[in-house]
Design a protein around this motif. Structure first.
Motif, mmCIF file in Angstrom:
data_model
loop_
_atom_site.group_PDB
_atom_site.id
_atom_site.type_symbol
_atom_site.label_atom_id
_atom_site.label_comp_id
_atom_site.label_asym_id
_atom_site.label_seq_id
_atom_site.Cartn_x
_atom_site.Cartn_y
_atom_site.Cartn_z
ATOM 1 N N UNK A 16 0.828 -1.198 0.000
ATOM 2 C CA UNK A 16 0.000 0.000 0.000
ATOM 3 C C UNK A 16 0.863 1.250 0.000
ATOM 4 N N UNK A 17 0.356 2.355 -0.575
ATOM 5 C CA UNK A 17 1.095 3.600 -0.586
ATOM 6 C C UNK A 17 1.371 4.095 0.819
ATOM 7 N N UNK A 18 2.564 4.678 1.013
ATOM 8 C CA UNK A 18 2.958 5.132 2.347
ATOM 9 C C UNK A 18 2.007 6.199 2.874
ATOM 10 N N UNK A 19 1.637 7.151 2.033
ATOM 11 C CA UNK A 19 0.762 8.226 2.504
ATOM 12 C C UNK A 19 -0.598 7.689 2.918
ATOM 13 N N UNK A 20 -1.139 6.776 2.140
ATOM 14 C CA UNK A 20 -2.448 6.219 2.481
ATOM 15 C C UNK A 20 -2.371 5.441 3.786
ATOM 16 N N UNK A 21 -1.321 4.646 3.936
ATOM 17 C CA UNK A 21 -1.155 3.854 5.151
ATOM 18 C C UNK A 21 -0.979 4.749 6.371
ATOM 19 N N UNK A 22 -0.099 5.741 6.253
ATOM 20 C CA UNK A 22 0.154 6.648 7.375
ATOM 21 C C UNK A 22 -1.099 7.438 7.721
ATOM 22 N N UNK A 23 -1.820 7.912 6.706
ATOM 23 C CA UNK A 23 -3.044 8.650 6.962
ATOM 24 C C UNK A 23 -4.079 7.820 7.692
ATOM 25 N N UNK A 139 7.325 0.019 4.925
ATOM 26 C CA UNK A 139 7.766 1.340 4.504
ATOM 27 C C UNK A 139 9.255 1.340 4.200
ATOM 28 N N UNK A 140 9.619 2.050 3.169
ATOM 29 C CA UNK A 140 11.025 2.200 2.819
ATOM 30 C C UNK A 140 11.788 2.820 3.998
ATOM 31 N N UNK A 141 13.004 2.305 4.304
ATOM 32 C CA UNK A 141 13.737 2.812 5.470
ATOM 33 C C UNK A 141 13.916 4.331 5.471
ATOM 34 N N UNK A 142 14.067 4.936 4.296
ATOM 35 C CA UNK A 142 14.272 6.384 4.238
ATOM 36 C C UNK A 142 13.028 7.158 4.646
ATOM 37 N N UNK A 143 11.857 6.510 4.599
ATOM 38 C CA UNK A 143 10.609 7.195 4.908
ATOM 39 C C UNK A 143 10.045 6.830 6.275
ATOM 40 N N UNK A 333 11.643 5.167 20.754
ATOM 41 C CA UNK A 333 11.742 3.718 20.903
ATOM 42 C C UNK A 333 11.890 3.005 19.560
ATOM 43 N N UNK A 334 10.976 3.208 18.588
ATOM 44 C CA UNK A 334 11.172 2.511 17.318
ATOM 45 C C UNK A 334 12.439 2.933 16.599
ATOM 46 N N UNK A 335 12.806 4.222 16.690
ATOM 47 C CA UNK A 335 14.013 4.679 15.993
ATOM 48 C C UNK A 335 15.263 4.000 16.547
#
Length: 410
Positions: A16-23, A139-143, A333-335
């Motif tokens: 799924x697209x990152x923006x859609x998932x994050x939203x 999600x891509x690591x850079x995002x 924590x996740x970072x």
């Protein structure tokens, strides 16, 4: 620190697209925390009176829910690593909605506690830990950093939205219909969003990868993991104590109750600011260093609060400094876990860390109440200061831990 090289993720198609998932997750986390956690503070008083039980007895139900969520964090993490979050979070949304609806029908303390066991199960399935695990997996690591920040920024307003909303509903229709409305809202928002947006988020693993992701043993052999556990247990316990006792402590310093509540409300607003500042600062410094400095700053703020907090400007200054770190742990924590261990098996690793942290958050306010009854508020605030400062120092030490000591999985 560098990610553990022992596990390598394989790319998967049709994510799924990152923006859609994050939203979608930003919305579901806001509503989930608002209904399953923050609404309780408003419901507590009228519910206790209606059920004929003390506020302390009723508040124990929320403690039970947090404890249950903590105990389930490891098996939930294993599920996420093996199967992803689609079925888990959708089912959890259904369960949470049914549990809140059941909450509106309780007539005894026993029924209340039984319902909050279910709310604890649902919370373990739908709140930050599983949401973060889904983002990490797809999600891509850079995002990832921006994705996690986006979710926590929006969800950081859950208390600001749902505490007043619940208060308005209770004032108009009493607490039972209010919970029914919140249950419907939770179902209408979170079930379809989890059901639609989280499709194709399951990891694609062979049998060997599935076994490695499900076994946190190699992480438990890393001394830095236990350093992290102690750090976030101390900090989580300190924040839980402040969240429960701050208003009463400010009143004990001589502030009117309404002003004390308004001052305490700064913490929720400043937590969002702190998350933004922390994330932007990672351009120049490691997350562990940034969070460590912020935690130490919180300790300083709590040391100063008994000294300057009787005056409004002094109280505001201390709470601003403390509030900037109020939401930092949720993104730190996740970072830090990703930085040290990589993304493979993240759900299990994060769940293993979350278990003692959630138990500490559940039990610390009760311990704080006992300490206040014995020796007063000042020693409690100084204990909070010490816990924050020690947590910060441990995080600052963490960056000097050589990652070679983290055992690779076999």
């Amino acid at each position: 620190m560098t990610a553990n090289p022992g596990l390598v993720e394989r790319p998967t198609a049709a994510r799924p697209g990152t923006r859609r998932l994050v939203g979608a997750l930003a919305v579901t986390q806001t509503v989930g925390y608002g209904v399953l956690y923050y609404a309780f503070s408003v419901i507590l008083g009228p519910m206790s009176r209606d059920l004929g039980i003390s506020n302390a007895t009723a508040a124990g139900a929320l403690t039970v829910a947090v404890l249950v969520a903590g105990l389930l964090s490891i098996p939930v993490g294993r599920w996420l690593d093996a199967r992803g979050g689609h079925a888990l979070m959708t089912t959890g949304s259904v369960l949470g909605s049914m549990a809140v609806l059941g909450w509106s029908q309780v007539h005894s303390a026993a029924q209340l506690y039984a319902v909050f066991v279910l709310i604890g199960v649902a919370s373990a399935m739908v709140l930050y830990e599983p949401a973060f695990a889904v983002v990490v997996a797809v999600t891509d690591p850079a995002r990832r950093g921006k994705a996690l920040l986006g979710i926590t920024l929006v969800a950081g307003f859950a208390s600001s939205i749902f505490i007043p909303l619940t208060g308005q509903l209770v004032a108009r229709v009493e607490w039972r219909p209010t919970l029914a409305v919140l249950a419907v809202l939770l179902a209408m928002v979170t079930v379809p969003l989890h059901g639609l947006a989280l499709r194709r988020t399951a990891p694609v693993l062979d049998r060997a990868e599935r076994h490695r992701r499900g076994s946190p043993g190699w992480v438990l052999r890393d001394p830095a993991f236990w350093l992290l556990a102690v750090t976030f247990v101390l900090h989580g316990a300190a924040l839980a104590v402040i969240a429960v006792h701050l208003v009463l402590y400010l009143v004990s310093l001589g502030h009117p109750a309404a002003l004390a509540a308004s001052l305490a409300g700064l913490l929720g607003l400043l937590s969002v600011t702190g998350r933004v500042v922390t994330t932007l600062s990672t351009r120049w410094l490691p997350m562990a260093t940034i969070a460590g400095v912020i935690f130490v700053g919180q300790g300083v703020a709590m040391v100063l609060l008994p000294v300057v907090g009787r005056q409004v400007p002094g109280a505001i200054a201390c709470l601003v400094l403390f509030g900037l770190g109020f939401g930092v742990a949720s993104i730190a924590t996740p970072a830090i876990l990703l930085d040290r261990y990589g993304a493979a098996g993240y759900g299990t690793i994060a769940g293993t860390l979350a278990a003692p942290v959630l138990v500490a958050k559940a039990s610390a306010p009760l311990g704080g109440a006992l300490l206040v009854a014995a020796v007063g508020y000042r020693p409690l605030v100084l204990c909070v200061a010490g816990a924050c400062a020690l947590a910060g120092v441990l995080l600052l030490l963490l960056k000097w831990r050589p990652t070679a000591r983290a055992a690779s999985p076999r």
